[in-house]
Design a protein around this motif. Sequence first.
Motif, PDB file in Angstrom:
ATOM      1  N   HIS A   1       0.858  -1.195   0.000  1.00  0.00           N
ATOM      2  CA  HIS A   1       0.000   0.000   0.000  1.00  0.00           C
ATOM      3  C   HIS A   1       0.889   1.238   0.000  1.00  0.00           C
ATOM      4  O   HIS A   1       1.735   1.389   0.885  1.00  0.00           O
ATOM      5  CB  HIS A   1      -0.902   0.021   1.236  1.00  0.00           C
TER       6      HIS A   1
ATOM      7  N   VAL B   1       0.806   6.649 -10.820  1.00  0.00           N
ATOM      8  CA  VAL B   1      -0.267   5.911 -10.149  1.00  0.00           C
ATOM      9  C   VAL B   1      -0.677   4.704 -10.982  1.00  0.00           C
ATOM     10  O   VAL B   1      -0.740   3.570 -10.491  1.00  0.00           O
ATOM     11  CB  VAL B   1      -1.494   6.829  -9.941  1.00  0.00           C
TER      12      VAL B   1
ATOM     13  N   ASN C   1      -0.110   0.694  -9.863  1.00  0.00           N
ATOM     14  CA  ASN C   1      -1.234  -0.231  -9.690  1.00  0.00           C
ATOM     15  C   ASN C   1      -1.198  -1.372 -10.691  1.00  0.00           C
ATOM     16  O   ASN C   1      -1.347  -2.539 -10.327  1.00  0.00           O
ATOM     17  CB  ASN C   1      -2.564   0.509  -9.884  1.00  0.00           C
ATOM     18  N   SER C   2      -1.018  -1.023 -11.955  1.00  0.00           N
ATOM     19  CA  SER C   2      -1.256  -1.987 -13.021  1.00  0.00           C
ATOM     20  C   SER C   2      -0.048  -2.869 -13.286  1.00  0.00           C
ATOM     21  O   SER C   2      -0.188  -4.073 -13.455  1.00  0.00           O
ATOM     22  CB  SER C   2      -1.611  -1.244 -14.316  1.00  0.00           C
TER      23      SER C   2
ATOM     24  N   ARG D   1      -0.488  -0.802  -4.473  1.00  0.00           N
ATOM     25  CA  ARG D   1      -1.854  -0.295  -4.348  1.00  0.00           C
ATOM     26  C   ARG D   1      -1.879   1.186  -3.965  1.00  0.00           C
ATOM     27  O   ARG D   1      -1.472   1.543  -2.861  1.00  0.00           O
ATOM     28  CB  ARG D   1      -2.612  -1.114  -3.304  1.00  0.00           C
ATOM     29  N   THR D   2      -2.355   1.989  -4.876  1.00  0.00           N
ATOM     30  CA  THR D   2      -2.467   3.423  -4.583  1.00  0.00           C
ATOM     31  C   THR D   2      -3.694   3.989  -5.274  1.00  0.00           C
ATOM     32  O   THR D   2      -4.099   3.506  -6.327  1.00  0.00           O
ATOM     33  CB  THR D   2      -1.210   4.187  -5.057  1.00  0.00           C
ATOM     34  N   ASN D   3      -4.282   5.002  -4.675  1.00  0.00           N
ATOM     35  CA  ASN D   3      -5.314   5.748  -5.376  1.00  0.00           C
ATOM     36  C   ASN D   3      -4.668   6.818  -6.227  1.00  0.00           C
ATOM     37  O   ASN D   3      -3.462   7.039  -6.150  1.00  0.00           O
ATOM     38  CB  ASN D   3      -6.302   6.360  -4.382  1.00  0.00           C
ATOM     39  N   ARG D   4      -5.489   7.477  -7.042  1.00  0.00           N
ATOM     40  CA  ARG D   4      -4.995   8.626  -7.797  1.00  0.00           C
ATOM     41  C   ARG D   4      -4.932   9.800  -6.820  1.00  0.00           C
ATOM     42  O   ARG D   4      -5.809  10.650  -6.801  1.00  0.00           O
ATOM     43  CB  ARG D   4      -5.963   8.950  -8.939  1.00  0.00           C
TER      44      ARG D   4
ATOM     45  N   TYR E   1      -8.513   1.878  -5.024  1.00  0.00           N
ATOM     46  CA  TYR E   1      -7.601   0.805  -5.468  1.00  0.00           C
ATOM     47  C   TYR E   1      -6.833   0.134  -4.324  1.00  0.00           C
ATOM     48  O   TYR E   1      -6.074  -0.792  -4.557  1.00  0.00           O
ATOM     49  CB  TYR E   1      -6.619   1.342  -6.507  1.00  0.00           C
ATOM     50  N   HIS E   2      -7.016   0.588  -3.093  1.00  0.00           N
ATOM     51  CA  HIS E   2      -6.443  -0.153  -1.961  1.00  0.00           C
ATOM     52  C   HIS E   2      -7.262  -1.420  -1.690  1.00  0.00           C
ATOM     53  O   HIS E   2      -6.799  -2.319  -0.993  1.00  0.00           O
ATOM     54  CB  HIS E   2      -6.412   0.720  -0.696  1.00  0.00           C
TER      55      HIS E   2
ATOM     56  N   ARG F   1     -10.130  -3.156  -7.676  1.00  0.00           N
ATOM     57  CA  ARG F   1      -9.044  -3.365  -8.633  1.00  0.00           C
ATOM     58  C   ARG F   1      -9.474  -4.260  -9.797  1.00  0.00           C
ATOM     59  O   ARG F   1      -8.730  -4.431 -10.762  1.00  0.00           O
ATOM     60  CB  ARG F   1      -7.821  -3.966  -7.927  1.00  0.00           C
TER      61      ARG F   1
ATOM     62  N   MET G   1      -5.966   2.314 -13.062  1.00  0.00           N
ATOM     63  CA  MET G   1      -5.584   0.905 -13.056  1.00  0.00           C
ATOM     64  C   MET G   1      -6.077   0.264 -14.342  1.00  0.00           C
ATOM     65  O   MET G   1      -7.183   0.542 -14.789  1.00  0.00           O
ATOM     66  CB  MET G   1      -6.242   0.232 -11.846  1.00  0.00           C
TER      67      MET G   1
END
Lengths: 155, 426
Positions: B134, B143, B147-148, B153-156, B176-177, B182, B246
């Motif tokens: 995280h 970001v 994630n991808s 795991r991060t948000n924008r 996205y956490h 996801r 993501m």
Amino acid sequence: MDNNNELKDESVEPLNQSKHITGNVIVAGKGEGEVIATDVPLSFWGGYNSETGDIIDHHHPLYGENLTGKVFVLPGGRGSCTGSMVLLQAIYSNNSPGAIILKQIDEIISLGAIVADEIFKMKLPIIALNEPDFALAQKASYIKVNEYGKVFINH
Amino acid sequence: MSNIKLSEWDKRLLEGKEGKAKQIAMQIIVRMAEVQKAKQLIDISQAHIDGCIYTGEASLKFAETLANLKGEVSVPTTLNSISVDQQRWEKQGVDPTFAELANQLAQAYVEMGAKPSFTCSPYQLPDKPKFGEHIAWAESNAVVFANSVIGARTNRYPDFMDICAALTGRAPLSGYHLDEERLGDVLVDLPKLDHVDDSFFPVLGYLVGGKVESQVPVVHGLNYKPTHDDLKAFGAAGATSGAVGMFHIVEVTPEAPTVEEALGHKPPKEHWKVTMEELQNTWRELNTANDQKIDLIAFGNPHFSISECWKLADICRGKRKHPDVNVLITTSRYVYEEARKQGLTDEVERFGATFITDTCWCMIERPVIPEHTQTIMTNSAKYAHYAPGLVDCNVYFGSIEDCVRTAISGKPQVSEPKWLQRNNDT
């Protein structure tokens, strides 16, 4: 903008003839203005000039329009994470829209107004509406938001 | 006032027992958590700060307020590209007042303990996060890559939220956490394509982002193994035309071994079959210029990687650019130094190109972009999108190879890429 004969003094009194709706209040505050609406999300950074209030994204349908003092109705943000700083700068220098109406909660747009509130005690109301209400807001000509987050819509 | 379950540590911070800066940061985090309807906060292991881009007095006031209150980051924190090249701004003729403000802003974040990494590609640094970690990253392209491609795991995270997370080591448990957020929303089937080159991924990313907006796309049917550079370009473009945070590419990205797993064993909300026509239209949309000459070639949005330096050095070996064309490459000091050690910067500079570090195209204005510049060519869909609005130029978009051919001839060498040609259609 459509002419609305029922409105004699729209800036002082609540818009009595208008429909009022409530939404998800992200930042509470008073604001009102002519509506400028779009279906296409906007990146405030790289898409909006905080000094002039103009939309500068050449790929956006509202390219060239000015948002200062208007009620900006848009589905949400796109693009840059720096949008929050650009919006803060616009609020800070009194160039921002009068209010922002969103369809989805958008963290980047919201945070610019939250920081303006927390750090500079300046308020730009931001309200997220559900889909049918958002559609009403998009067709409005004038919108007023009161300090409790009620949105008065006039067509 | 709120339904968020706060830890003892969160409460300490809110009460100001760890200082005023962390208190302000926690107040902002709790407000955002309410907006996001998060039920609790989580620990994050690192942060990447995008708020070091100078966007006016307010950005500086915000950072200096926290720095003057002795704010100090609680987790390893990197800094995004800034608005000037600290080592070269004088030579580039940048206005000293502006450079001073941009440097002050960077300095405020460094004072709070952030590393002066100055890059929009923090995933190219040695301490990048690992799968499942995280983190709190800002900068839209970073970001989406984290994630991808990495599976962190991060948000924008918006600018401002990045430093709040860094100061407190906490972030709302949302977006996205969470496992379910996801999963893929839109299944994107590709047409059969041959001769895919590095211009394909930015075009596809730009098309996909505009269509899916903030949903998670699952790209299926790619008969080509993309590199990290391709994935960077895809994500950066999707996070420009849309708000993609993501994506999955089946059999390529770590959370998409199969279509079913990427979608969480549920039917997609939408099934979209991409047509050659849509790809062609997107390619045309990115090419907004119609000029007979080129003034500038822009590489490195997001920051050039070491493998891109290798590729560019290979293509331009033994050649020389046209004297009327400027070729500028933006990258981090870290990648620049690696490229220098490997002899790549020499090769590229012999071609006539110039490296810029610390800053990036999203912040670069005139005179770093020479005053007479009217037409730019770039391999970046992200820059092809933003440049007309940012620096009032017409833009050609093409592969690295086309950009180099253009730099040599001085005239746009832009032809529809092979992968777009009709015989590809099925």
